[in-house]
Design an enzyme around this catalytic site. Structure first.
Site, PDB file in Angstrom:
ATOM      1  N   HIS A 304       0.853  -1.187   0.000  1.00 18.90           N
ATOM      2  CA  HIS A 304       0.000   0.000   0.000  1.00 18.90           C
ATOM      3  C   HIS A 304       0.888   1.235   0.000  1.00 18.90           C
ATOM      4  CE1 HIS A 304      -3.277  -2.533   2.220  1.00 18.90           C
ATOM      5  NE2 HIS A 304      -3.498  -2.538   0.919  1.00 18.90           N
ATOM      6  N   PHE A 458       4.148   0.088   4.790  1.00 15.99           N
ATOM      7  CA  PHE A 458       4.851  -1.060   5.396  1.00 15.99           C
ATOM      8  C   PHE A 458       4.016  -2.342   5.301  1.00 15.99           C
ATOM      9  CE2 PHE A 458       5.628   2.409   8.827  1.00 15.99           C
ATOM     10  CZ  PHE A 458       6.356   3.186   7.949  1.00 15.99           C
ATOM     11  N   HIS A 459       3.231  -2.479   4.236  1.00 17.46           N
ATOM     12  CA  HIS A 459       2.329  -3.622   4.116  1.00 17.46           C
ATOM     13  C   HIS A 459       2.782  -4.569   3.003  1.00 17.46           C
ATOM     14  CE1 HIS A 459      -0.973  -0.808   5.891  1.00 17.46           C
ATOM     15  NE2 HIS A 459      -0.092  -1.199   6.801  1.00 17.46           N
ATOM     16  N   CYS A 460       4.033  -4.952   3.028  1.00 16.59           N
ATOM     17  CA  CYS A 460       4.590  -5.837   1.988  1.00 16.59           C
ATOM     18  C   CYS A 460       3.890  -7.197   2.033  1.00 16.59           C
ATOM     19  CB  CYS A 460       6.076  -6.027   2.214  1.00 16.59           C
ATOM     20  SG  CYS A 460       7.022  -4.486   2.283  1.00 16.59           S
TER      21      CYS A 460
END
Length: 520
Positions: A304, A458-460
């Site tokens: 995101h 930080f939504h890998c």
């Protein structure tokens, strides 16, 4: 802790990565007293680390000793910038370093997984694990948990800038909802966090290391090794039998009947490729001998993106930070949304933006707040690919932000939406107006601003996805396709990224994974 395993020691379960998923797996798998479990974490112990507990200043952890310090590959879409991609390097992983928002997205997110071939991973399949993972007072018990390890809920005290976001959303005709982890996640809401009020009254993080791992540490069948970097898997004749990792400065081999990769969407595919598992042509190009062809390893990288730098000047000093500096959020539909919310914003006490933005504008003092809009349904897809057989060499982390023109257009539209929110009457007594960017920019200027200020939420995810096609990496039981003894259980297995922060879904995946792996 740390426990140093004997090179000859054999475990029933060996979990690589003591992060959001790994702590769950270690706790659940060690509930069987006859199963010997080892958890291996690259970073240190979380206990006693004040910076990890201090939820109010979580952003100070970015780039510090508890962060892997990864950066994305620069692209023209973000004007050649290499963007920080924080990943927790400590027990609890990113659950020990992130902003603590606790969300599971929309029913349609998970039903889309099942429709795409991830049978058994629809919303109704995962709901029991979402509920099992949490304790959330006052929630609808049809959707919320009442006695799980993760203690979550909204802030008891909320800053006026957060109250104003709720009121401004209503003023603009957007829904206001009671719980975005309930039946629907569209609208403005007081945010849930995995945090508690500490004994001194401070706001303390409640990571998976605290909620799951700490209560399990006394079990004699659970060993935990910290500060242990994994170099790769041991693979022989199609069977994974253990790992090579550094313990007290020495490279050792530790064996196990079942190895579970829970190193996250950046390191899980990196370790697979270092072990010769991936696209054979790319592996040979990196100087790695292929041992098992799985061309989807490291592909399908999703995240995101967000816009850092939408800062506003308050009319008066904002006072002390409350909670984590947020307190409220909004999920809404852009004009490009197909179904459900595709955009998200949180409010933040203090300025947001990179060094260049702060050098160009006066964002100092305690009269600055930010709204941080992010794209939930990014169409841009990237990859994670190793460049070398050297386990210490940086991989190519390539999220490909804004590569799809619709993503860029949606983010440009978000600039106007956020500025319209702060121009609503709810903010009239709080805000003097925008600092960065100023209002009235042309479309070209807004586009340039977005490219200059894109970052990551930080939504890998997605780099070892569940599926049945040739690019799937794991099957519906999370077993790596074509290999024995190896599973993946972290955000990398997500076929597509859900419309939420990925912490709670990762925990639910690990909860279900523990059952699947134990039964396999």
């Amino acid at each position: 802790m740390p426990v140093v395993p004997s090179p000859a020691a054999a475990y029933d379960y060996l979990i690589v990565g003591g992060g959001a998923a790994g702590c769950v797996l270690a706790a659940r798998l060690s509930e069987d007293p006859d199963a010997r479990v080892l958890l291996v974490e690259a970073g240190p112990d979380h206990r006693g680390v004040r910076e990890v507990l201090d939820a109010a200043h979580w952003d100070a952890l970015i780039g510090g000793p508890y962060d892997h310090g990864y950066r994305s590959a620069p692209t023209e879409h973000v004007l050649g910038r290499a963007l920080a991609m924080p990943r927790g390097k400590v027990l609890g992983g990113s659950s020990s370093t992130n902003a603590m928002l606790w969300y599971r997205g929309n029913r349609a997110d998970y039903d889309a997984w099942a429709d795409a071939g991830a049978t058994g991973w629809g919303f109704d399949d995962l709901l029991p694990y979402f509920r099992r993972s949490e304790t959330r007072a006052g929630g609808d018990p049809e959707f919320r948990g009442v006695d799980g390890p993760m203690r979550v809920g909204p802030l008891a005290d909320v800053h006026p800038i957060a109250h104003a976001l709720i009121a401004a959303s209503a003023d603009r005709g957007l829904p206001v909802i009671d719980d975005a982890n309930g039946a629907d996640n569209e609208g403005a809401v007081y945010a849930d966090y995995n945090a508690i009020v500490g004994p001194d009254g401070s706001f303390e993080r409640w990571s998976t290391a605290r909620g799951y791992l700490e209560p399990a540490l006394a079990r004699p069948n659970l060993d935990v090794v910290v500060d242990s970097r994994v170099h790769g898997l041991v693979v022989a004749a199609g069977v994974v039998t253990g790992i090579r990792h550094v313990v007290c400065g020495e490279l050792v081999t530790t064996s196990a009947s079942r190895v579970v990769l829970a190193a996250g969407a950046l390191d899980t595919p990196r370790l697979l490729q270092l072990s010769g598992i991936g696209d054979p042509g790319r592996l040979v190009g990196a100087g790695i001998r292929p041992v098992h062809a799985l061309p989807g390893v490291g592909e399908n990288f999703q995240d995101h993106p967000l816009i850092l730098g939408m800062n506003f000047r308050a009319r008066a000093d904002l006072g002390p930070v409350i909670g984590n500096g947020g307190g409220a959020m909004l999920n809404w539909r852009s004009s490009y949304a197909a179904a459900g919310p595709d955009m998200h914003t949180v409010v933040a006490h203090g300025s947001r933006g990179d060094e260049a933005l702060h050098a160009a504008h006066d964002l100092s003092g305690n009269r600055v707040f930010a709204l941080v809009p992010g794209l939930y349904r990014s169409r841009s897809v990237g990859w994670v690919r190793v460049r070398s057989a050297d386990p210490d060499a940086a991989a190519d982390f390539h999220p490909n932000y804004l590569a799809d023109p619709t993503d860029l257009a949606t983010m440009v539209e978000a600039v106007d939406t956020v500025q319209d929110l702060v121009a609503a009457s709810a903010y009239a007594e709080l805000s003097e107006g925008p600092i960065t960017p100023v209002r009235g920019l042309s479309r070209e200027e807004k586009t340039q601003f977005v490219r200059q200020n894109i970052g990551t939420f930080f939504h890998c995810s997605g780099t070892a996805r569940i599926g049945t096609d040739e690019l799937a990496v794991v099957d519906t039981g999370l077993k790596v396709r074509g290999l024995e003894g190896l599973w993946v259980a972290d955000a990398s297995v997500m076929p597509s990224i859900p419309t939420c922060n990925t912490q709670a879904p990762t925990v639910a995946i690990a909860e279900r994974a523990a059952e699947l792996i134990a039964a396999a």
